[in-house]
Write an enzyme that holds these catalytic residues in place. Structure first.
Site, PDB file in Angstrom:
ATOM      1  N   SER A 144       0.827  -1.202   0.000  1.00  0.00           N
ATOM      2  CA  SER A 144       0.000   0.000   0.000  1.00  0.00           C
ATOM      3  C   SER A 144       0.862   1.253   0.000  1.00  0.00           C
ATOM      4  CB  SER A 144      -0.867   0.042   1.258  1.00  0.00           C
ATOM      5  OG  SER A 144      -1.766  -1.008   1.267  1.00  0.00           O
ATOM      6  N   HIS A 165      -1.730  -3.156  -7.071  1.00  0.00           N
ATOM      7  CA  HIS A 165      -2.352  -2.730  -5.817  1.00  0.00           C
ATOM      8  C   HIS A 165      -3.864  -2.893  -5.877  1.00  0.00           C
ATOM      9  CE1 HIS A 165      -3.324   0.464  -2.644  1.00  0.00           C
ATOM     10  NE2 HIS A 165      -2.875  -0.599  -2.035  1.00  0.00           N
ATOM     11  N   GLU A 177      -4.489  -0.651  -9.102  1.00  0.00           N
ATOM     12  CA  GLU A 177      -3.464   0.293  -9.550  1.00  0.00           C
ATOM     13  C   GLU A 177      -2.272  -0.537 -10.029  1.00  0.00           C
ATOM     14  OE1 GLU A 177      -4.305   4.133  -6.665  1.00  0.00           O
ATOM     15  OE2 GLU A 177      -3.116   2.508  -5.852  1.00  0.00           O
ATOM     16  N   ASN A 215      -4.187   5.900  -2.126  1.00  0.00           N
ATOM     17  CA  ASN A 215      -3.729   6.072  -0.739  1.00  0.00           C
ATOM     18  C   ASN A 215      -3.047   7.407  -0.492  1.00  0.00           C
ATOM     19  OD1 ASN A 215      -4.825   3.791   0.293  1.00  0.00           O
ATOM     20  ND2 ASN A 215      -3.012   2.527  -0.043  1.00  0.00           N
TER      21      ASN A 215
HETATM   22  N1  LIG Z   1      -5.807  -4.201   4.194  1.00  0.00           N
HETATM   23  C1  LIG Z   1      -5.988  -3.421   3.135  1.00  0.00           C
HETATM   24  O1  LIG Z   1      -6.997  -2.740   2.991  1.00  0.00           O
HETATM   25  C2  LIG Z   1      -4.946  -3.399   2.033  1.00  0.00           C
HETATM   26  C3  LIG Z   1      -5.282  -2.870   0.774  1.00  0.00           C
HETATM   27  C4  LIG Z   1      -4.334  -2.901  -0.248  1.00  0.00           C
HETATM   28  C5  LIG Z   1      -3.077  -3.404  -0.002  1.00  0.00           C
HETATM   29  N2  LIG Z   1      -2.763  -3.889   1.230  1.00  0.00           N
HETATM   30  C6  LIG Z   1      -1.411  -4.429   1.429  1.00  0.00           C
HETATM   31  O2  LIG Z   1      -1.500  -5.847   1.313  1.00  0.00           O
HETATM   32  C7  LIG Z   1      -0.540  -6.475   2.176  1.00  0.00           C
HETATM   33  C8  LIG Z   1      -1.253  -7.437   3.122  1.00  0.00           C
HETATM   34  O3  LIG Z   1      -2.235  -6.745   3.831  1.00  0.00           O
HETATM   35  P1  LIG Z   1      -3.416  -7.540   4.582  1.00  0.00           P
HETATM   36  O4  LIG Z   1      -4.376  -6.494   5.034  1.00  0.00           O
HETATM   37  O5  LIG Z   1      -3.903  -8.669   3.734  1.00  0.00           O
HETATM   38  O6  LIG Z   1      -2.629  -8.132   5.837  1.00  0.00           O
HETATM   39  P2  LIG Z   1      -3.017  -9.401   6.769  1.00  0.00           P
HETATM   40  O7  LIG Z   1      -2.346  -9.161   8.054  1.00  0.00           O
HETATM   41  O8  LIG Z   1      -4.501  -9.632   6.750  1.00  0.00           O
HETATM   42  O9  LIG Z   1      -2.342 -10.642   6.009  1.00  0.00           O
HETATM   43  C9  LIG Z   1      -0.975 -10.816   5.861  1.00  0.00           C
HETATM   44  C10 LIG Z   1      -0.699 -12.310   5.764  1.00  0.00           C
HETATM   45  O10 LIG Z   1       0.670 -12.508   5.359  1.00  0.00           O
HETATM   46  C11 LIG Z   1       1.198 -13.599   6.099  1.00  0.00           C
HETATM   47  N3  LIG Z   1       2.652 -13.469   6.086  1.00  0.00           N
HETATM   48  C12 LIG Z   1       3.422 -12.571   6.746  1.00  0.00           C
HETATM   49  N4  LIG Z   1       4.727 -12.766   6.433  1.00  0.00           N
HETATM   50  C13 LIG Z   1       4.763 -13.807   5.559  1.00  0.00           C
HETATM   51  C14 LIG Z   1       5.819 -14.475   4.852  1.00  0.00           C
HETATM   52  N5  LIG Z   1       7.094 -14.118   4.999  1.00  0.00           N
HETATM   53  N6  LIG Z   1       5.492 -15.500   4.033  1.00  0.00           N
HETATM   54  C15 LIG Z   1       4.207 -15.880   3.864  1.00  0.00           C
HETATM   55  N7  LIG Z   1       3.172 -15.275   4.498  1.00  0.00           N
HETATM   56  C16 LIG Z   1       3.452 -14.247   5.334  1.00  0.00           C
HETATM   57  C17 LIG Z   1       0.554 -13.486   7.471  1.00  0.00           C
HETATM   58  O11 LIG Z   1       0.603 -14.714   8.167  1.00  0.00           O
HETATM   59  C18 LIG Z   1      -0.862 -13.048   7.090  1.00  0.00           C
HETATM   60  O12 LIG Z   1      -1.722 -14.161   6.907  1.00  0.00           O
HETATM   61  C19 LIG Z   1       0.216  -5.332   2.859  1.00  0.00           C
HETATM   62  O13 LIG Z   1       1.364  -5.035   2.121  1.00  0.00           O
HETATM   63  C20 LIG Z   1      -0.786  -4.166   2.778  1.00  0.00           C
HETATM   64  O14 LIG Z   1      -0.138  -2.911   2.788  1.00  0.00           O
HETATM   65  C21 LIG Z   1      -3.669  -3.915   2.249  1.00  0.00           C
END
Ligand SMILES: NC(=O)c1ccc[n+]([C@@H]2O[C@H](COP(=O)([O-])OP(=O)(O)OC[C@H]3O[C@@H](n4cnc5c(N)ncnc54)[C@H](O)[C@@H]3O)[C@@H](O)[C@H]2O)c1
Length: 309
Positions: A144, A165, A177, A215
């Site tokens: 993000s 994204h 994106e 964002n």
């Molecule tokens: N939450 C949102 O609204 C949103 C929107 C767009 C982008 N993002 C981006 O997406 C990414 C994930 O966000 P999320 O909200 O899904 O987080 P989340 O915490 O729900 O999920 C992350 C997952 O990654 C796993 N993980 C962590 N390290 C790991 C590794 N080394 N190998 C394999 N798995 C691993 C964790 O166990 C977890 O299940 C981030 O970079 C965030 O910035 C989030």
């Protein structure tokens, strides 16, 4: 020097890497975003391997995907429950899971990560996969807030690296994106655009700048809402109602923060603050820091600014 190197890589890539369609996808991270992307990719006929750190997490991800598909099937096949069940089974067949990314990337066209928003961790992941993934495989990050260029720097495939994204919840949100760094080849960028379209999404093209488009506008807005509340100028409930009824937003800023995840919001603002400490739009918030310290990350932990069942 760097410029010359980048131009050289771009020239090589445009002549040697074909713009083949992405069919086999490895998604790393089975959380909110990764599971959503896996679901949409599987539902549009891609074969998906979903990777996370434990079987337990992956079971939860698969259950989440199935639950979401059931809701879709209920609407889509309201009069034909058997067809709905068939649809769910068909999509679920396209998804397998693994706790070992290195062992599953050999046949993949795209490795897309949606793991924790931490540069070092993302670099470590891609750095190790770069050694084992096939030459043609494209790497992409769903970050993000982190620069795609910085994440890509841990690999030797700068021309085959871009940003994808997605937005939360992935099955419902149409936008993707597609981020092109100065080193992303046109073939890679086109393949990522085509992949987004194949998922039924509407891609927009962005350069590799903090927060891309959405964002960069949305995070300072949510932080301003917290600051307004911190100053005692409005309750979170009133601020949420005001933005819904006054600006026509579907969610208020605090509802949205809980949905996005307060930990994610904190990662973003801390990172931008470190990059531009003088920018008041990127100032950290004591209230946000306290909630994250207490493990109140929002919807995913059951409590953030609000309590969730
Ligand atoms: N939450 C949102 O609204 C949103 C929107 C767009 C982008 N993002 C981006 O997406 C990414 C994930 O966000 P999320 O909200 O899904 O987080 P989340 O915490 O729900 O999920 C992350 C997952 O990654 C796993 N993980 C962590 N390290 C790991 C590794 N080394 N190998 C394999 N798995 C691993 C964790 O166990 C977890 O299940 C981030 O970079 C965030 O910035 C989030």
């Amino acid at each position: 020097m760097a410029f010359v190197t980048h131009r050289f890589i771009r020239t090589i890539s445009s002549t040697t890497v074909r713009n083949a369609a992405i069919k086999h996808v490895t998604i790393i991270g089975g959380g909110q975003m990764g599971a959503g992307i896996a679901q949409v990719a599987a539902a549009t006929g891609h074969s998906v391997v979903l990777v996370d750190t434990s079987e337990e997490i992956l079971k939860k991800s698969a259950k989440g995907i199935e639950g979401s598909l059931k809701r879709i099937a209920k609407k889509k096949f309201a009069d034909k429950p058997e067809a709905g069940e068939e649809f769910i089974q068909k999509v679920m067949k396209n998804v397998t899971t693994s706790t070992d990314a290195a062992s599953v990337v050999s046949g993949t066209d795209l490795v897309l990560e949606a793991i924790v928003e931490n540069l070092k961790v993302k670099q470590g992941l891609f750095g190790s996969l770069d050694k084992v993934a096939p030459e043609h495989t494209i790497f992409a990050s769903n970050t993000s807030s982190l620069p795609i260029t910085d994440i890509a720097s841990s690999t030797a495939r700068l021309d085959r690296f871009g940003g994808l994204h997605f937005f939360n919840p992935v099955p419902l949100m149409k936008l993707v994106e597609v981020v092109q760094t100065p080193m992303t080849s046109q073939a890679t960028f086109d393949a990522l655009l085509d992949f987004s379209k194949a998922l039924g999404k509407h891609p927009v093209s962005c350069k590799d700048t903090p927060g891309f488009i959405v964002n960069r506008l949305l995070v300072p807005y949510m932080m301003e809402a917290i600051r307004l509340h911190e100053r005692g100028h409005g309750s979170k409930e009133d601020i949420d109602v005001a933005m819904k009824l006054g600006a026509g937003y579907p969610m208020g800023p605090f509802e949205l923060l809980d949905y996005v995840g307060l930990d994610t919001a904190k990662f973003i603002i801390d990172g931008w603050h470190a990059m531009e400490p003088e920018n008041p739009l990127f100032s950290p918030s004591p209230m946000l820091n306290k909630l994250v310290e207490e493990g109140k990350f929002g919807k995913k932990t059951g409590e953030g600014f609000y309590k969730h069942k």
